[in-house]
Motif scaffolding. Structure first.
Motif, mmCIF file in Angstrom:
data_model
loop_
_atom_site.group_PDB
_atom_site.id
_atom_site.type_symbol
_atom_site.label_atom_id
_atom_site.label_comp_id
_atom_site.label_asym_id
_atom_site.label_seq_id
_atom_site.Cartn_x
_atom_site.Cartn_y
_atom_site.Cartn_z
ATOM 1 N N VAL A 129 11.856 3.953 3.584
ATOM 2 C CA VAL A 129 10.422 4.253 3.531
ATOM 3 C C VAL A 129 9.681 2.975 3.911
ATOM 4 C CG1 VAL A 129 8.455 4.930 2.092
ATOM 5 C CG2 VAL A 129 10.683 6.042 1.771
ATOM 6 N N GLU A 130 8.755 3.127 4.844
ATOM 7 C CA GLU A 130 7.974 1.985 5.331
ATOM 8 C C GLU A 130 6.518 2.393 5.502
ATOM 9 O OE1 GLU A 130 11.077 -0.328 8.181
ATOM 10 O OE2 GLU A 130 10.301 1.563 8.988
ATOM 11 N N VAL A 131 5.649 1.407 5.449
ATOM 12 C CA VAL A 131 4.260 1.627 5.846
ATOM 13 C C VAL A 131 4.137 1.153 7.285
ATOM 14 C CG1 VAL A 131 3.286 1.465 3.517
ATOM 15 C CG2 VAL A 131 3.462 -0.607 4.917
ATOM 16 N N LEU A 163 1.614 2.139 -2.667
ATOM 17 C CA LEU A 163 1.003 1.054 -3.432
ATOM 18 C C LEU A 163 1.459 1.057 -4.885
ATOM 19 C CD1 LEU A 163 -2.687 1.334 -2.155
ATOM 20 C CD2 LEU A 163 -0.973 -0.397 -1.494
ATOM 21 N N LYS A 164 1.637 -0.136 -5.432
ATOM 22 C CA LYS A 164 1.919 -0.247 -6.872
ATOM 23 C C LYS A 164 0.773 0.375 -7.656
ATOM 24 C CE LYS A 164 4.590 -4.531 -6.537
ATOM 25 N NZ LYS A 164 4.553 -5.988 -6.736
ATOM 26 N N ASP A 165 -0.423 0.156 -7.198
ATOM 27 C CA ASP A 165 -1.616 0.708 -7.828
ATOM 28 C C ASP A 165 -2.114 1.882 -6.972
ATOM 29 O OD1 ASP A 165 -3.723 1.000 -9.601
ATOM 30 O OD2 ASP A 165 -4.980 -0.489 -8.576
ATOM 31 N N ILE A 184 13.620 9.901 -3.117
ATOM 32 C CA ILE A 184 14.192 9.842 -1.773
ATOM 33 C C ILE A 184 14.673 8.428 -1.479
ATOM 34 C CG2 ILE A 184 13.663 10.004 0.700
ATOM 35 C CD1 ILE A 184 11.659 12.283 -0.114
ATOM 36 N N MET A 185 13.860 7.438 -1.842
ATOM 37 C CA MET A 185 14.220 6.038 -1.585
ATOM 38 C C MET A 185 15.526 5.651 -2.270
ATOM 39 S SD MET A 185 10.427 4.343 -1.960
ATOM 40 C CE MET A 185 11.058 2.727 -2.294
ATOM 41 N N GLU A 228 8.428 -1.609 -5.050
ATOM 42 C CA GLU A 228 9.701 -2.187 -4.647
ATOM 43 C C GLU A 228 10.485 -1.198 -3.789
ATOM 44 O OE1 GLU A 228 13.790 -3.878 -6.640
ATOM 45 O OE2 GLU A 228 11.954 -3.886 -7.827
ATOM 46 N N GLY A 229 11.010 -1.710 -2.693
ATOM 47 C CA GLY A 229 11.829 -0.896 -1.803
ATOM 48 C C GLY A 229 11.099 -0.367 -0.584
ATOM 49 N N VAL A 230 9.779 -0.437 -0.562
ATOM 50 C CA VAL A 230 9.014 0.002 0.604
ATOM 51 C C VAL A 230 8.845 -1.196 1.531
ATOM 52 C CG1 VAL A 230 6.809 0.892 1.457
ATOM 53 C CG2 VAL A 230 7.800 1.814 -0.641
#
Length: 145
Positions: free
Chosen positions: A102-104, A69-71, A94-95, A121-123
């Motif tokens: 990296v994914e949720v 999360l951004k936050d 790592i990203m 950004e990037g997830v």
């Protein structure tokens, strides 16, 4: 005397294929743990595997997905000993590496009532079919925390 020697040769012959296995092309890490120390250690191991040339495919789900999360909560962003690194900070490193993803998990954002805009950004969001394929790929190893 010949029997023990033959037994030892047979044992070595049978063990050789296991010892000669190449390292995997991809390390699939599934991280769900809520504890910051567990999250950081999972990232430490993934980062070290990446340094050895193994592509990373990390799926975060449940409490661990909050790292993306951004936050993000303080547990994901607060520096930890001994190197003052946070789980999210190391995940970002790592990203930045080649071939790392990296994914949720697919149900994380709907469960939070949120969309992808809340993620750093990037997830990305894992596609169940693609994630399953990554898990069963012959050239992959799976870790889970």
């Amino acid at each position: 005397m010949k029997k023990p020697v033959l037994a030892a040769i047979a044992a070595l012959t049978l063990a050789t294929p296991v010892m000669a296995q190449d390292k995997p092309e991809t390390l699939v890490t599934i991280l769900t743990a809520a504890e910051a120390q567990t999250q950081l250690m999972a990232m430490v191991l993934a980062a070290n595997a990446a340094k050895q040339g193994v592509a990373q495919h990390i799926m975060l789900c449940g409490p661990a997905a909050d790292m993306a999360l951004k936050d993000a909560p303080a547990t994901a962003t607060a520096p930890q000993p001994p190197r003052d690194m946070s789980p999210q900070g190391l995940m970002r490193k790592i990203m930045a590496g080649p071939n790392n993803l990296v994914e949720v998990c697919a149900i994380y954002l709907p469960g939070k009532g949120a969309d992808q805009s809340v993620l750093i950004e990037g997830v990305g969001v894992a596609n169940p079919q693609s994630m399953a394929a990554a898990m069963v790929a012959a050239n992959a190893r799976i870790t889970s925390y």
